[in-house]
Design a protein around this motif. Structure first.
Motif, PDB file in Angstrom:
ATOM      1  N   ASP A 130      50.052   4.218  18.104  1.00  0.00           N
ATOM      2  CA  ASP A 130      50.506   2.867  17.791  1.00  0.00           C
ATOM      3  C   ASP A 130      51.841   2.552  18.463  1.00  0.00           C
ATOM      4  OD1 ASP A 130      51.889   0.731  16.011  1.00  0.00           O
ATOM      5  OD2 ASP A 130      49.821   0.698  15.302  1.00  0.00           O
ATOM      6  N   GLU A 131      51.856   1.515  19.275  1.00  0.00           N
ATOM      7  CA  GLU A 131      53.089   1.120  19.973  1.00  0.00           C
ATOM      8  C   GLU A 131      54.181   0.705  18.986  1.00  0.00           C
ATOM      9  OE1 GLU A 131      53.788   1.332  23.104  1.00  0.00           O
ATOM     10  OE2 GLU A 131      51.834   1.616  24.084  1.00  0.00           O
ATOM     11  N   ASP A 132      53.789   0.080  17.861  1.00  0.00           N
ATOM     12  CA  ASP A 132      54.779  -0.327  16.872  1.00  0.00           C
ATOM     13  C   ASP A 132      55.505   0.881  16.281  1.00  0.00           C
ATOM     14  OD1 ASP A 132      54.237  -3.001  17.217  1.00  0.00           O
ATOM     15  OD2 ASP A 132      52.861  -3.136  15.514  1.00  0.00           O
ATOM     16  N   ASP A 133      54.771   1.973  16.058  1.00  0.00           N
ATOM     17  CA  ASP A 133      55.400   3.193  15.555  1.00  0.00           C
ATOM     18  C   ASP A 133      56.465   3.680  16.535  1.00  0.00           C
ATOM     19  OD1 ASP A 133      53.768   3.156  13.352  1.00  0.00           O
ATOM     20  OD2 ASP A 133      52.468   4.798  13.996  1.00  0.00           O
ATOM     21  N   ALA A 134      56.102   3.707  17.812  1.00  0.00           N
ATOM     22  CA  ALA A 134      57.033   4.199  18.832  1.00  0.00           C
ATOM     23  C   ALA A 134      58.262   3.309  18.933  1.00  0.00           C
ATOM     24  CB  ALA A 134      56.324   4.303  20.177  1.00  0.00           C
ATOM     25  N   ARG A 135      58.049   1.993  18.854  1.00  0.00           N
ATOM     26  CA  ARG A 135      59.192   1.070  18.911  1.00  0.00           C
ATOM     27  C   ARG A 135      60.097   1.262  17.692  1.00  0.00           C
ATOM     28  NH1 ARG A 135      55.519  -2.537  21.479  1.00  0.00           N
ATOM     29  NH2 ARG A 135      54.707  -3.233  19.476  1.00  0.00           N
ATOM     30  N   ALA A 136      59.492   1.421  16.515  1.00  0.00           N
ATOM     31  CA  ALA A 136      60.285   1.595  15.300  1.00  0.00           C
ATOM     32  C   ALA A 136      61.063   2.911  15.325  1.00  0.00           C
ATOM     33  CB  ALA A 136      59.374   1.558  14.073  1.00  0.00           C
ATOM     34  N   ALA A 137      60.512   3.912  15.988  1.00  0.00           N
ATOM     35  CA  ALA A 137      61.197   5.201  16.076  1.00  0.00           C
ATOM     36  C   ALA A 137      62.509   5.085  16.845  1.00  0.00           C
ATOM     37  CB  ALA A 137      60.289   6.233  16.740  1.00  0.00           C
TER      38      ALA A 137
END
Length: 212
Positions: A196-203
């Motif tokens: 999930d790209e959102d997970d990576a961005r939130a990280a």
């Protein structure tokens, strides 16, 4: 050697085919996201880091944790915690029993262990839940208990194997923020495997993309 988790020329191969070739350093409090399609080797990488790589795989290079070479150590001596897609709470234990499983052996005596469990539950907004059956918890509550069980074991690094993927969008963001905040507060280097790209961005950290 810097504190944190270091992958030093880590190569994993099977049947003569190189699957992963990776050099990376994750400082305390940072999240390194590893992305890639199914079959790219993400789960294999996690297995190598926690010491459960299946027979038939060849591993070269080193895994260092806070400057200590842990490449050849058994899983129980690596001091690496991991959260999976499923919470994997023990169904035969209460919520408190699950958390007690993560407590270090050095915390002795029923009163001392119970007090530590109650404090941990209060920290994740679940005071008074020690006697509850895990099966009666919501998905978000199970995720919080699973996280706290890992943190109570005092890991030196944290691996995340798509632990947010089964949560709905609103809950996913809430639990994701909790996990990252707790890891930062504990000064843990974190390696997140996700689709999930959102997970990576939130990280908020660097991203490595594996190819099949």
């Amino acid at each position: 050697m810097d504190d944190g988790l270091t992958l030093e020329k880590l190569e994993i191969a099977k049947d003569g085919r190189r699957m992963i070739c990776l050099t990376a350093h994750v400082p305390p409090g940072q999240v390194l996201s590893v992305m890639g399609p199914s079959g790219a080797g993400k789960s294999t990488l996690l297995s190598a880091l926690i010491g459960t790589l299946a027979p038939g795989f060849d591993l070269t290079g080193r895994v260092l944790l806070n400057g200590r070479d842990i490449t050849a150590l058994p899983p129980e001596r690596r001091q690496i915690g991991i959260l999976f897609q499923d919470e994997l709470l023990f169904p035969h234990l209460s919520v408190g029993g699950n958390l007690g499983f993560g407590l270090p052996a050095g915390i002795r005596g029923r009163a001392a262990r119970s007090a530590r469990i109650e404090t941990a539950l209060a920290d994740i907004g679940m005071p008074g839940y020690a006697a509850r059956d895990p099966q009666t918890l919501s998905g978000g509550q199970k995720a919080r208990v699973a996280l706290m069980r890992v943190l109570l074991s005092h890991p030196r690094a944290l691996l995340l194997d798509e632990p947010f993927s089964r949560l709905d969008a609103g809950l996913r963001a809430q639990i994701r923020d909790l996990v990252f905040a707790r890891a930062r507060a504990a000064g843990l280097p974190v390696l997140l495997v996700t689709h999930d790209e959102d997970d990576a961005r939130a990280a908020g950290g660097p991203v490595i993309r594996l190819r099949r």
